[in-house]
Design a protein around this motif. Structure first.
Motif, PDB file in Angstrom:
ATOM      1  N   LEU A  11     106.893  12.576  32.428  1.00  6.72           N
ATOM      2  CA  LEU A  11     105.578  12.370  31.821  1.00  6.72           C
ATOM      3  C   LEU A  11     105.069  11.003  32.221  1.00  6.72           C
ATOM      4  CD1 LEU A  11     103.181  12.873  29.901  1.00  6.72           C
ATOM      5  CD2 LEU A  11     104.602  11.935  28.054  1.00  6.72           C
ATOM      6  N   PHE A  12     103.961  10.967  32.932  1.00 12.12           N
ATOM      7  CA  PHE A  12     103.273   9.719  33.239  1.00 12.12           C
ATOM      8  C   PHE A  12     102.584   9.275  31.956  1.00 12.12           C
ATOM      9  CE2 PHE A  12     100.024   6.933  34.823  1.00 12.12           C
ATOM     10  CZ  PHE A  12     100.488   6.428  36.030  1.00 12.12           C
ATOM     11  N   ASN A  14     100.359   7.452  29.666  1.00 16.58           N
ATOM     12  CA  ASN A  14      99.110   6.711  29.755  1.00 16.58           C
ATOM     13  C   ASN A  14      98.494   6.610  28.375  1.00 16.58           C
ATOM     14  OD1 ASN A  14      96.072   6.405  30.278  1.00 16.58           O
ATOM     15  ND2 ASN A  14      96.914   6.159  32.338  1.00 16.58           N
ATOM     16  N   TYR A  18      95.033  10.554  32.071  1.00 17.81           N
ATOM     17  CA  TYR A  18      94.898  10.114  33.453  1.00 17.81           C
ATOM     18  C   TYR A  18      93.465  10.153  33.956  1.00 17.81           C
ATOM     19  CZ  TYR A  18      96.644   8.810  37.998  1.00 17.81           C
ATOM     20  OH  TYR A  18      96.899   8.100  39.150  1.00 17.81           O
ATOM     21  N   ARG A  75      91.579   0.630  29.933  1.00 17.73           N
ATOM     22  CA  ARG A  75      93.003   0.463  30.235  1.00 17.73           C
ATOM     23  C   ARG A  75      93.511  -0.969  30.171  1.00 17.73           C
ATOM     24  NH1 ARG A  75      91.651   3.007  34.807  1.00 17.73           N
ATOM     25  NH2 ARG A  75      90.262   1.770  36.111  1.00 17.73           N
ATOM     26  N   GLY A 275     102.753  13.585  41.738  1.00 16.29           N
ATOM     27  CA  GLY A 275     101.970  13.572  40.509  1.00 16.29           C
ATOM     28  C   GLY A 275     101.202  14.871  40.348  1.00 16.29           C
ATOM     29  N   VAL A 277      98.144  16.573  37.819  1.00 14.90           N
ATOM     30  CA  VAL A 277      97.160  16.457  36.745  1.00 14.90           C
ATOM     31  C   VAL A 277      96.779  17.878  36.327  1.00 14.90           C
ATOM     32  CG1 VAL A 277      94.943  15.482  36.032  1.00 14.90           C
ATOM     33  CG2 VAL A 277      96.309  14.326  37.795  1.00 14.90           C
ATOM     34  N   GLY A 364      91.341  12.465  39.479  1.00 10.48           N
ATOM     35  CA  GLY A 364      92.799  12.462  39.605  1.00 10.48           C
ATOM     36  C   GLY A 364      93.377  11.393  40.491  1.00 10.48           C
ATOM     37  N   HIS A 367      95.815  12.571  43.172  1.00  7.34           N
ATOM     38  CA  HIS A 367      96.971  13.415  42.858  1.00  7.34           C
ATOM     39  C   HIS A 367      96.566  14.896  42.827  1.00  7.34           C
ATOM     40  CE1 HIS A 367      99.942  10.314  42.036  1.00  7.34           C
ATOM     41  NE2 HIS A 367      98.976   9.603  41.491  1.00  7.34           N
ATOM     42  N   ASN A 394     105.699  14.591  38.293  1.00  2.00           N
ATOM     43  CA  ASN A 394     105.369  13.603  37.288  1.00  2.00           C
ATOM     44  C   ASN A 394     104.048  14.070  36.665  1.00  2.00           C
ATOM     45  OD1 ASN A 394     105.811  11.318  35.802  1.00  2.00           O
ATOM     46  ND2 ASN A 394     105.473   9.872  37.467  1.00  2.00           N
ATOM     47  N   MET A 396     100.748  14.278  34.622  1.00  2.00           N
ATOM     48  CA  MET A 396      99.758  13.258  34.283  1.00  2.00           C
ATOM     49  C   MET A 396      98.612  13.927  33.510  1.00  2.00           C
ATOM     50  SD  MET A 396      99.892  11.829  38.187  1.00  2.00           S
ATOM     51  CE  MET A 396      99.620  10.076  38.021  1.00  2.00           C
TER      52      MET A 396
END
Length: 455
Positions: A11-12, A14, A18, A75, A275, A277, A364, A367, A394, A396
């Motif tokens: 799990l990315f 964030n 994302y 962010r 990655g 999404v 994205g 990705h 991964n 996202m």
């Protein structure tokens, strides 16, 4: 079963999601970047779903090029990765903890000590995402005018990783005997002084932390330039990459595998995880509507700032005709070279205008983005595995927690139904869970592994 039949998932992590417009979604906490309970909630969702790790990206600077972009980017108020993961180590039990840290502006002794500490705190769940700095504003935070050139950054990174590994090895696994009867706390015959002097670094050692439970925290890498691929083939155990197209994913996978084999590494020593999404809907139209709403949330200043950075900060996008076709070549960047090359390739394949490419980047960042039903998303993931373009992903989510919950509740059961994802953890450490061997101490390996017995 064949090596690639059951995928790995990370799990990315964030703060909002994302997508560049995620922070404006009504269901996304506005202050998630500084809310430990928010991060802990996301980590527990991933852990309950048996994800292999959570992954924290990082850049030690504000990345936007101007005040307008800074004002719109959601962010710049988030935690430093090792600090956050140290906290999450006490609020999770099984999931791996991947922290990003740059070799360009860190010192190896500090970083080796922090990562060893995280591995001990988490009982063997730490990993280091090794990056070289690739954003133009980082240098000014460390007393420099400009980033070192690309090749110099990778040359320092090679030396840096060897020093960190050497520091982790300065104590053998059983060096700390802590014998109260004899008064011997540590067996100094199990101590190895590093005394490194190289082109970039001078480090005496030893480390003042015992050898990590995993030997070394898992080594992750996320560069895809020629230098990045060579670095990954030499050092990385997990490779995070942006591959929006199947053919490109297959080419990257084959290139990296061949380079690693040429260095004497087995295939099971390196995992390649692009990655992903995912935007999940009950129908494809529902998923498209989710994306459309996120695009409406994304201010043009945020889009422009992100595209400027991801394309290598080589031109002023505000001066161009947005409806003109994207050229095949841009000025070469000293920043993130592989992402610029990837995005230009996608633009050429799809004959994109600047407006379309800027929107694509906002969605994205290059990705693999998949919109659709759980079946459709699972189909794409399995296609990448079955065509040797990935060992896992991964993940996202475009928004959190909503997008993550949708993936866990809808896509993960479909992957399990097809026998492509596990339902539980297979061991206490990240290495055991992801199928990587524990590395022997480098000093013992160099001497053939023989150790005298203690009296």
């Amino acid at each position: 079963m064949p090596r690639n039949s059951e995928m790995k998932l990370g799990l990315f992590l964030n703060q909002a999601g994302y997508h560049e417009g995620a922070w404006r979604d009504p269901d996304v906490p506005a202050n998630g970047g500084v809310d430990i309970d928010h991060y802990a909630h996301l980590a527990r969702i991933a852990e309950d779903a048996a994800f292999h790790f959570i992954f924290l990206a990082d850049t030690p600077s504000v990345m936007e090029p101007d005040q307008a972009a800074i004002a719109r980017a959601g962010r710049n108020d988030s935690f430093e990765p090792i600090t956050l993961l140290s906290s999450l180590s006490s609020r999770t039990r099984n999931i791996g903890l991947v922290a990003t840290a740059t070799t360009t502006y860190q010192q190896p002794y500090h970083l080796a000590r922090m990562l060893a500490s995280l591995d001990h705190l988490s009982a063997g769940r730490a990993a280091w995402n090794i990056v070289t700095s690739g954003h133009e504003f980082e240098a000014g935070n460390f007393g420099q005018e400009n980033l070192p050139d690309h090749e110099t950054r990778y040359a320092r990174a090679r030396e840096f990783v060897e020093v960190v590994k050497g520091l982790w090895d300065t104590w053998e696994d059983d060096a700390f005997v802590r014998d109260k009867k004899t008064g011997t706390y540590v067996d100094t015959t199990r101590l190895h002084q590093l005394n490194h002097r190289g082109p970039f670094l001078s480090v005496r050692g030893p480390l003042n932390v015992a050898r990590p439970p995993q030997g070394y925290p898992v080594l992750v890498q996320a560069g895809a330039s020629d230098a990045g691929i060579s670095f990954a083939a030499e050092f990385a155990e997990v490779v995070f990459t942006a591959q929006p197209l199947l053919e490109g994913g297959k080419e990257f996978y084959a290139t990296l595998r061949n380079k690693a084999r040429a260095l004497g590494r087995d295939d099971d020593e390196v995992l390649i995880m692009p990655g992903l999404v995912p935007i999940v809907g009950k129908t494809t139209q529902d998923a498209a509507e989710i994306l459309r709403r996120l695009q409406e949330y994304t201010h043009i200043d945020a889009r422009m700032g992100l595209a400027h950075r991801v394309l290598g900060s080589v031109m002023d996008l505000r001066t161009i005709d947005l409806d003109a076709r994207v050229p095949d070549v841009l000025p070469r960047t000293n920043l993130v070279q592989s992402r610029q090359e990837l995005l230009l390739e996608v633009a050429a394949r799809r004959n994109m205008t600047w407006r379309q490419l800027i929107s694509f980047i906002s969605d994205g960042k290059g990705h693999l983005m998949v919109l659709g039903t759980p079946d459709e998303i699972a189909d794409v993931m399995i296609e990448f595995l079955d065509h040797d373009a990935a060992d896992g992903f991964n993940v996202m989510p475009a928004t959190v927690p909503g997008g993550l919950k949708d993936f866990v509740e809808l896509v993960v059961p479909e992957l399990r139904r097809r026998g492509r994802f596990r339902s539980g953890y297979s061991g206490p450490t990240l290495r055991e869970n992801i199928g990587l061997k524990r590395p022997p101490n480098g000093y013992l390996r160099a001497s053939g592994g023989a150790r005298p017995e203690r009296d």
